[in-house]
Design an enzyme around this catalytic site. Structure first.
Site, PDB file in Angstrom:
ATOM      1  CB  CYS A 176      -0.628  -0.165   0.904  1.00  0.00           C
ATOM      2  SG  CYS A 176       0.023  -0.225   3.234  1.00  0.00           S
ATOM      3  CG  ASN A 200       4.569  -1.390   5.212  1.00  0.00           C
ATOM      4  OD1 ASN A 200       5.092  -2.081   5.440  1.00  0.00           O
ATOM      5  ND2 ASN A 200       3.851  -2.366   5.280  1.00  0.00           N
ATOM      6  CB  CYS A 244      -3.707   1.449   7.101  1.00  0.00           C
ATOM      7  SG  CYS A 244      -3.588   3.338   8.311  1.00  0.00           S
ATOM      8  NE  ARG A 245      -4.876   0.681   1.839  1.00  0.00           N
ATOM      9  CZ  ARG A 245      -4.349   2.573   0.911  1.00  0.00           C
ATOM     10  NH1 ARG A 245      -5.088   2.073   0.229  1.00  0.00           N
ATOM     11  NH2 ARG A 245      -3.269   3.197   0.561  1.00  0.00           N
ATOM     12  CB  SER A 246       0.213  -3.543   2.504  1.00  0.00           C
ATOM     13  OG  SER A 246       1.055  -2.355   3.326  1.00  0.00           O
ATOM     14  CG  ASP A 294      -5.337   5.549   2.300  1.00  0.00           C
ATOM     15  OD1 ASP A 294      -5.604   5.258   3.912  1.00  0.00           O
ATOM     16  OD2 ASP A 294      -4.220   6.250   1.314  1.00  0.00           O
TER      17      ASP A 294
HETATM   18  P1  4NP Z   1      -1.497   2.906   4.747  1.00  0.00           P
HETATM   19  O1  4NP Z   1      -2.319   4.417   5.019  1.00  0.00           O
HETATM   20  O2  4NP Z   1      -1.054   3.422   2.724  1.00  0.00           O
HETATM   21  O3  4NP Z   1      -2.449   1.811   3.680  1.00  0.00           O
HETATM   22  O4  4NP Z   1      -0.953   2.535   4.993  1.00  0.00           O
HETATM   23  C1  4NP Z   1      -2.018   5.329   4.505  1.00  0.00           C
HETATM   24  C2  4NP Z   1      -0.895   5.094   5.629  1.00  0.00           C
HETATM   25  C3  4NP Z   1      -0.158   6.832   5.337  1.00  0.00           C
HETATM   26  C4  4NP Z   1      -0.234   8.164   4.796  1.00  0.00           C
HETATM   27  C5  4NP Z   1      -1.649   7.950   3.883  1.00  0.00           C
HETATM   28  C6  4NP Z   1      -2.292   6.182   4.198  1.00  0.00           C
HETATM   29  N1  4NP Z   1       0.034   9.120   5.252  1.00  0.00           N
HETATM   30  O5  4NP Z   1      -0.517  10.054   4.895  1.00  0.00           O
HETATM   31  O6  4NP Z   1       1.057   9.645   6.160  1.00  0.00           O
END
Ligand code: 4NP
Length: 164
Positions: A11, A14, A16-18, A129
């Site tokens: 993702c 790294n 949340c989703r992944s 997201d």
């Molecule tokens: P992920 O979510 O891609 O599912 O880990 C996010 C985590 C952090 C951010 C964006 C999305 N950020 O903007 O820091």
């Protein structure tokens, strides 16, 4: 075909989703006693959260379903394409970012959208997201990931693993 299959969920951050997909898929692989044959990991396209544990909200959602998330964030590198048999992008923008750094020789079937295995995707192939939203977003991510992991494992068994 090889004896050990390595897959990575990717993702943006790294955190949340992944990591959730890694934890849920790892749990499924273990329950099916395939954990000596399938190695599961995750990464982000960005370096923003390198070495961080998964987001507290994602860990809490996973914990409420009996899944512990303990991964540390890392950034996906171009050379990682050599290591993995299958790289699963959590949304279309993650896929585009991965395609940008992928070797031109990468076989198409090695890089896919995670939700292309979602039986209820209705044409929407992004895992939303949840980072800037509320608690409901994390639960929704869990629901998508939970129902998509079994068909993904079926695909891996049928296409990437030697038959018994
Ligand atoms: P992920 O979510 O891609 O599912 O880990 C996010 C985590 C952090 C951010 C964006 C999305 N950020 O903007 O820091």
């Amino acid at each position: 075909m090889s004896e050990i299959i390595e897959i990575s969920f990717v993702c943006l951050g790294n955190i949340c989703r992944s990591p959730l997909a890694q934890g849920v898929f790892q749990d499924l692989v273990k329950r099916e006693q395939l954990d000596d044959q399938i190695i599961v990991s995750s990464a982000g396209t960005s370096a923003w959260h390198v070495d961080d544990l998964p987001d507290q909200r994602m860990r809490q959602t996973a914990q409420s379903k009996g899944i512990q998330l303990r991964s540390r964030a890392r950034q996906f590198q171009r050379k990682d394409f050599r290591q993995f048999d299958l790289v699963l992008a959590m949304d279309e923008s993650n896929l585009a970012n991965l395609e940008e750094i992928a070797p031109t020789t990468l076989p198409k079937h090695k890089l896919m959208l995670f939700r292309s295995f979602d039986p209820e995707s209705d044409g929407n192939l992004d895992v939303p997201d949840p980072y800037y939203g509320g608690a409901r977003g994390f639960e929704e991510v869990y629901q998508v990931v939970e129902r998509t992991c079994p068909p993904l494992l079926d695909y891996i068994k049928a296409n990437l693993m030697d038959s018994p």
